[in-house]
Design an enzyme around this catalytic site. Structure first.
Site, PDB file in Angstrom:
ATOM      1  N   ARG A  54     -15.661  28.710  30.373  1.00  0.00           N
ATOM      2  CA  ARG A  54     -16.985  28.270  29.894  1.00  0.00           C
ATOM      3  C   ARG A  54     -17.823  27.629  31.005  1.00  0.00           C
ATOM      4  NH1 ARG A  54     -19.551  24.208  26.334  1.00  0.00           N
ATOM      5  NH2 ARG A  54     -20.680  25.318  24.716  1.00  0.00           N
ATOM      6  N   ILE A  67     -26.419  26.596  25.330  1.00  0.00           N
ATOM      7  CA  ILE A  67     -25.146  27.275  25.115  1.00  0.00           C
ATOM      8  C   ILE A  67     -24.565  26.609  23.871  1.00  0.00           C
ATOM      9  CG2 ILE A  67     -23.948  25.695  26.722  1.00  0.00           C
ATOM     10  CD1 ILE A  67     -21.950  27.935  27.310  1.00  0.00           C
ATOM     11  N   SER A  68     -24.082  27.419  22.924  1.00  0.00           N
ATOM     12  CA  SER A  68     -23.637  26.854  21.645  1.00  0.00           C
ATOM     13  C   SER A  68     -22.386  26.000  21.824  1.00  0.00           C
ATOM     14  CB  SER A  68     -23.353  27.971  20.650  1.00  0.00           C
ATOM     15  OG  SER A  68     -24.506  28.741  20.429  1.00  0.00           O
ATOM     16  N   GLN A  69     -22.239  25.091  20.885  1.00  0.00           N
ATOM     17  CA  GLN A  69     -21.077  24.192  20.828  1.00  0.00           C
ATOM     18  C   GLN A  69     -19.803  25.050  20.649  1.00  0.00           C
ATOM     19  OE1 GLN A  69     -21.268  22.451  17.045  1.00  0.00           O
ATOM     20  NE2 GLN A  69     -19.639  20.959  17.385  1.00  0.00           N
TER      21      GLN A  69
END
Ligand code: SAH
Length: 313
Positions: free
Chosen positions: A133, A159-161
């Site tokens: 990530r 950026i999504s959790q």
């Protein structure tokens, strides 16, 4: 070699064929049952013992497919920021991208947290553990890449959790084909992170982004990972991708007031679409296509996403 499955590019068979069902999800016709991740975790652990999930410390030895045997001890890993990168993907870091100070242990700890929050699907957890990530966030934010939060990626987008990325994919995989997904569509590529995770659980991934610089950013981020099964498209995802339809799964990474009809029409019969719906108050919605003219909708839990917008920039 136990390290092999954790490296990019991965052999898809290692992950795609792994059978694991999300035990907590109960779908109903047009029912609203808001769940929090915590409640979800509680009900999941009540329903399914953690003994066959390598990501949940369990009294018994895990059996069968175990993509990350060391993850059982992930809770022990401390997010030591001073450790050098020794993890997957580091081999492929481009020259111009400084090596961020993150360790494989930090990513394992992230996956252990996601499992604790209720995500049970080991294929999804393995994919989350496999994707570096930190390579999808700005180098300055790399040390925060494995906290459970969304982070800025520029253009007022995020950026999504990690939890919600895993959760959406888990819900999408909980289909009638034991999690097999041939073709999936993501709306809102952003930096490309979720597309990379999807590439490990689906045979073909199509992802659309409406902001050109982000579409290009995703390309740049994904290139060193050499993922062969992702097709990135620049365009308005609200229109879907009719030329590649039908899709076994569709994930929206941005919230609209409703799910666009074009996307419903591009679902395969038996396909599953997962989307945040709402403006300030948002809920995660699962839509299943039952027949040519029939869809069901299930409300899952509260969430927070950037807005779905029409057109391109
Ligand atoms: N999938 C990303 C999340 C990106 S945030 C991740 O892996 O973290 C959501 C993205 O959706 C933003 O980049 C935003 O530009 C994009 N988006 C919003 N509306 C869109 C639309 N109609 N078509 C395509 N992308 C859209």
């Amino acid at each position: 070699m136990t390290e092999a499955p954790k490296r990019f590019p991965l052999t898809l068979a290692a992950l795609v064929d792994a059978k694991s069902k999300t035990s907590g999800l109960r779908t109903t016709r047009i029912v609203a049952t808001p769940q929090t991740a915590t409640r979800n975790a509680a009900s999941d652990s009540a329903k399914s013992p953690s003994t066959n999930n390598p990501y949940i410390p369990a009294p018994k030895k895990p059996q069968g497919f175990n993509p990350a045997p060391s993850a059982v001890s992930a809770g022990k890993s401390s997010p030591a920021k001073s450790l050098p990168v020794t993890n997957l993907g580091s081999r492929h870091l481009t020259e111009d991208r400084p090596t961020p100070l993150v360790s494989e242990g930090v990513r394992k700890a992230m996956v252990a947290r996601i499992a604790k929050q209720g995500v049970r699907d080991v294929s999804v957890l393995a994919a989350m553990e496999a994707v570096p990530r930190h390579m999808f966030v700005e180098p300055g934010l790399a040390s925060q890449a494995y906290i459970d939060a969304s982070l800025p990626i520029g253009q007022h987008q995020t950026i999504s959790q990690p939890y919600i990325v895993a959760r959406m994919i888990e819900v999408m995989r909980d289909n009638q084909h034991g999690g097999v997904l041939n073709r999936v569509l993501e709306i809102g590529t952003g930096c490309g992170y979720q597309a990379a995770v999807l590439s490990l659980v689906a045979k073909e991934v199509y992802s659309i982004e409406r902001i050109k610089p982000l579409h290009e950013l995703a390309r740049t981020n994904l290139r060193p990972l050499r993922v062969a099964n992702i097709r990135l498209h620049y365009g308005d995802g609200m229109l879907g991708l009719p030329q590649a339809a039908p899709f076994d799964g569709i994930i929206l990474a941005a919230a609209g007031l409703e799910v666009p009809q074009a996307l419903l029409d591009q679902m395969a019969i038996g396909g599953r679409l997962v989307a945040p719906v709402g403006s300030r108050q948002q809920v995660l919605q699962l839509i299943q296509r039952i027949s040519k003219f029939e869809w069901t909708s299930t409300t899952l839990e509260d969430c927070h996403f950037v807005p779905l917008r029409a057109g391109t920039v």
